[in-house]
Design a protein around this motif. Sequence first.
Motif, PDB file in Angstrom:
ATOM      1  N   UNK A 237       0.834  -1.206   0.000  1.00 45.04           N
ATOM      2  CA  UNK A 237       0.000   0.000   0.000  1.00 45.04           C
ATOM      3  C   UNK A 237       0.866   1.251   0.000  1.00 45.04           C
ATOM      4  N   UNK A 238       1.961   1.237   0.761  1.00 45.81           N
ATOM      5  CA  UNK A 238       2.896   2.367   0.756  1.00 45.81           C
ATOM      6  C   UNK A 238       3.417   2.636  -0.652  1.00 45.81           C
ATOM      7  N   UNK A 239       3.863   1.572  -1.320  1.00 43.33           N
ATOM      8  CA  UNK A 239       4.432   1.721  -2.661  1.00 43.33           C
ATOM      9  C   UNK A 239       3.382   2.197  -3.650  1.00 43.33           C
ATOM     10  N   UNK A 240       2.187   1.657  -3.507  1.00 41.78           N
ATOM     11  CA  UNK A 240       1.083   2.066  -4.393  1.00 41.78           C
ATOM     12  C   UNK A 240       0.773   3.553  -4.241  1.00 41.78           C
ATOM     13  N   UNK A 241       0.703   4.032  -3.014  1.00 51.40           N
ATOM     14  CA  UNK A 241       0.403   5.443  -2.779  1.00 51.40           C
ATOM     15  C   UNK A 241       1.465   6.357  -3.386  1.00 51.40           C
ATOM     16  N   UNK A 242       2.728   5.985  -3.249  1.00 48.16           N
ATOM     17  CA  UNK A 242       3.796   6.779  -3.849  1.00 48.16           C
ATOM     18  C   UNK A 242       3.625   6.863  -5.361  1.00 48.16           C
ATOM     19  N   UNK A 243       3.262   5.744  -5.984  1.00 48.89           N
ATOM     20  CA  UNK A 243       3.066   5.722  -7.430  1.00 48.89           C
ATOM     21  C   UNK A 243       1.866   6.575  -7.838  1.00 48.89           C
ATOM     22  N   UNK A 244       0.795   6.507  -7.069  1.00 48.99           N
ATOM     23  CA  UNK A 244      -0.397   7.314  -7.352  1.00 48.99           C
ATOM     24  C   UNK A 244      -0.054   8.799  -7.325  1.00 48.99           C
ATOM     25  N   UNK A 260      11.907  -4.283  -2.751  1.00 47.08           N
ATOM     26  CA  UNK A 260      13.075  -4.141  -3.623  1.00 47.08           C
ATOM     27  C   UNK A 260      13.164  -2.794  -4.328  1.00 47.08           C
ATOM     28  N   UNK A 261      12.136  -1.975  -4.201  1.00 46.66           N
ATOM     29  CA  UNK A 261      12.180  -0.674  -4.858  1.00 46.66           C
ATOM     30  C   UNK A 261      13.177   0.246  -4.156  1.00 46.66           C
ATOM     31  N   UNK A 262      13.940   0.928  -4.948  1.00 46.31           N
ATOM     32  CA  UNK A 262      14.910   1.888  -4.404  1.00 46.31           C
ATOM     33  C   UNK A 262      14.215   3.231  -4.235  1.00 46.31           C
ATOM     34  N   UNK A 263      14.142   3.687  -2.997  1.00 46.90           N
ATOM     35  CA  UNK A 263      13.436   4.928  -2.694  1.00 46.90           C
ATOM     36  C   UNK A 263      14.419   6.056  -2.437  1.00 46.90           C
ATOM     37  N   UNK A 264      14.088   7.217  -2.971  1.00 48.92           N
ATOM     38  CA  UNK A 264      14.881   8.405  -2.689  1.00 48.92           C
ATOM     39  C   UNK A 264      14.586   8.885  -1.273  1.00 48.92           C
ATOM     40  N   UNK A 265      15.387   9.796  -0.808  1.00 47.26           N
ATOM     41  CA  UNK A 265      15.147  10.375   0.520  1.00 47.26           C
ATOM     42  C   UNK A 265      13.767  11.029   0.572  1.00 47.26           C
ATOM     43  N   UNK A 266      13.396  11.686  -0.520  1.00 46.92           N
ATOM     44  CA  UNK A 266      12.091  12.334  -0.575  1.00 46.92           C
ATOM     45  C   UNK A 266      10.967  11.298  -0.545  1.00 46.92           C
ATOM     46  N   UNK A 267      11.167  10.179  -1.253  1.00 48.56           N
ATOM     47  CA  UNK A 267      10.173   9.103  -1.236  1.00 48.56           C
ATOM     48  C   UNK A 267       9.978   8.556   0.176  1.00 48.56           C
ATOM     49  N   UNK A 268      11.080   8.346   0.871  1.00 45.95           N
ATOM     50  CA  UNK A 268      11.000   7.808   2.227  1.00 45.95           C
ATOM     51  C   UNK A 268      10.269   8.782   3.160  1.00 45.95           C
ATOM     52  N   UNK A 269      10.532  10.058   2.997  1.00 43.68           N
ATOM     53  CA  UNK A 269       9.852  11.050   3.821  1.00 43.68           C
ATOM     54  C   UNK A 269       8.366  11.100   3.509  1.00 43.68           C
ATOM     55  N   UNK A 270       8.047  10.976   2.212  1.00 40.52           N
ATOM     56  CA  UNK A 270       6.639  10.996   1.807  1.00 40.52           C
ATOM     57  C   UNK A 270       5.911   9.757   2.317  1.00 40.52           C
ATOM     58  N   UNK A 271       6.557   8.594   2.231  1.00 39.09           N
ATOM     59  CA  UNK A 271       5.944   7.357   2.725  1.00 39.09           C
ATOM     60  C   UNK A 271       5.674   7.451   4.225  1.00 39.09           C
ATOM     61  N   UNK A 272       6.612   8.050   4.939  1.00 41.31           N
ATOM     62  CA  UNK A 272       6.423   8.241   6.384  1.00 41.31           C
ATOM     63  C   UNK A 272       5.257   9.180   6.654  1.00 41.31           C
ATOM     64  N   UNK A 273       5.161  10.240   5.885  1.00 36.71           N
ATOM     65  CA  UNK A 273       4.057  11.187   6.043  1.00 36.71           C
ATOM     66  C   UNK A 273       2.720  10.526   5.711  1.00 36.71           C
ATOM     67  N   UNK A 274       2.728   9.672   4.677  1.00 34.21           N
ATOM     68  CA  UNK A 274       1.495   8.995   4.272  1.00 34.21           C
ATOM     69  C   UNK A 274       0.951   8.073   5.360  1.00 34.21           C
ATOM     70  N   UNK A 275       1.827   7.577   6.229  1.00 37.26           N
ATOM     71  CA  UNK A 275       1.377   6.692   7.300  1.00 37.26           C
ATOM     72  C   UNK A 275       0.402   7.401   8.256  1.00 37.26           C
ATOM     73  N   UNK A 276       0.388   8.733   8.245  1.00 42.63           N
ATOM     74  CA  UNK A 276      -0.566   9.474   9.072  1.00 42.63           C
ATOM     75  C   UNK A 276      -1.991   9.322   8.545  1.00 42.63           C
ATOM     76  N   UNK A 277      -2.101   8.839   7.308  1.00 42.89           N
ATOM     77  CA  UNK A 277      -3.406   8.642   6.689  1.00 42.89           C
ATOM     78  C   UNK A 277      -3.958   7.251   6.988  1.00 42.89           C
TER      79      UNK A 277
END
Length: 326
Positions: A237-244, A260-277
């Motif tokens: 779900x995390x990966x899906x949201x980033x793609x959306x 296995x996806x390589x995430x940028x620093x910005x991606x990791x920060x966004x995924x962490x922020x998305x967890x608030x949802x």
Amino acid sequence: MKLSVLDQSVITTGGNGAAALRNTLKLAQITEEMGYTRFWVAEHHNTNGIAGSSPEVLISHIASGTKSIRVGSGGVLLPQYSPYKIAENFKVLEALFPNRIDLGVGRSPGGSPETRLALTDGVRKSLNDFPRQVRDLQGYLTNEGPDQTVKAYPFIKSAPEMWMLGITHRGARVAAEEGMAFTYGHFINPHSGQRAINQYLNHFQPSRMMEQPKVNVCIFIVCASTEEKAQEIALSQDAWLLAVEKGGDTRIPTIEEAKNRILSKMDKEKAKENRKRMIIGTPQKVRNELLLLSEAYQTDEFMVLTNVYDFEDKIQSYALLAEAIL
């Protein structure tokens, strides 16, 4: 507390739209047996990972395959369409399935400017007309439309329950002033819910469709027997949201693909922020967090959205949640 479902008919890697739509019906049948109150389907366009582009058609199919659960839209993108035609669609649905149909509407443009123009057949419609469209829609549903020479048929004794979907206090204010039920999208914006719901409750005006205010809140939930299992399932779900959010391939990846996806620093920060949802964890953890949100949001009903790769994990998440809450 009441639980309901929002389903987006998501397509997984290696899957297809037909399978996603079949799973939507299966999920509706299963959650009905579990005691869920409503089952809503979303409207999305021009994205390869979501099969739910026509909620009216899907609602009819789901209502035919279930017995008692309320079925509705979460939601129809009103600015792109004619209030008259939406009223006709939902009056037919209400006639076929009396007292089971919910009409949720939203102000979203429906995608990119090009996508929206395709939906409106090239007509550049203003989003500022939304409150007027809401009033017109209510009028056609209750046979008190703006043009008394034009009626929305068939005439029926009941009317669909009308909900406004919103993520800001402005949307909540429109719902309040027009006397509609209000759904707050915590799964989109987890930061403005209390302000929006306070605005709605404080300014609600009774209407010909609803005498008392009614609120529910939609949230991402992934529930599993252990915390570790829930966190692992949620990776897809995390990966899906980033793609959306990037507008890329929006099919849900496997857990291994997500790992296995390589995430940028910005991606990791966004995924962490998305967890608030989201709420992710064991049944007891999810229950405790929902009880806190129930108090904060002044509601006893949550709509649950679970977009993970494995359909069996999805069913198990809804089952564990029902056992903990219902």
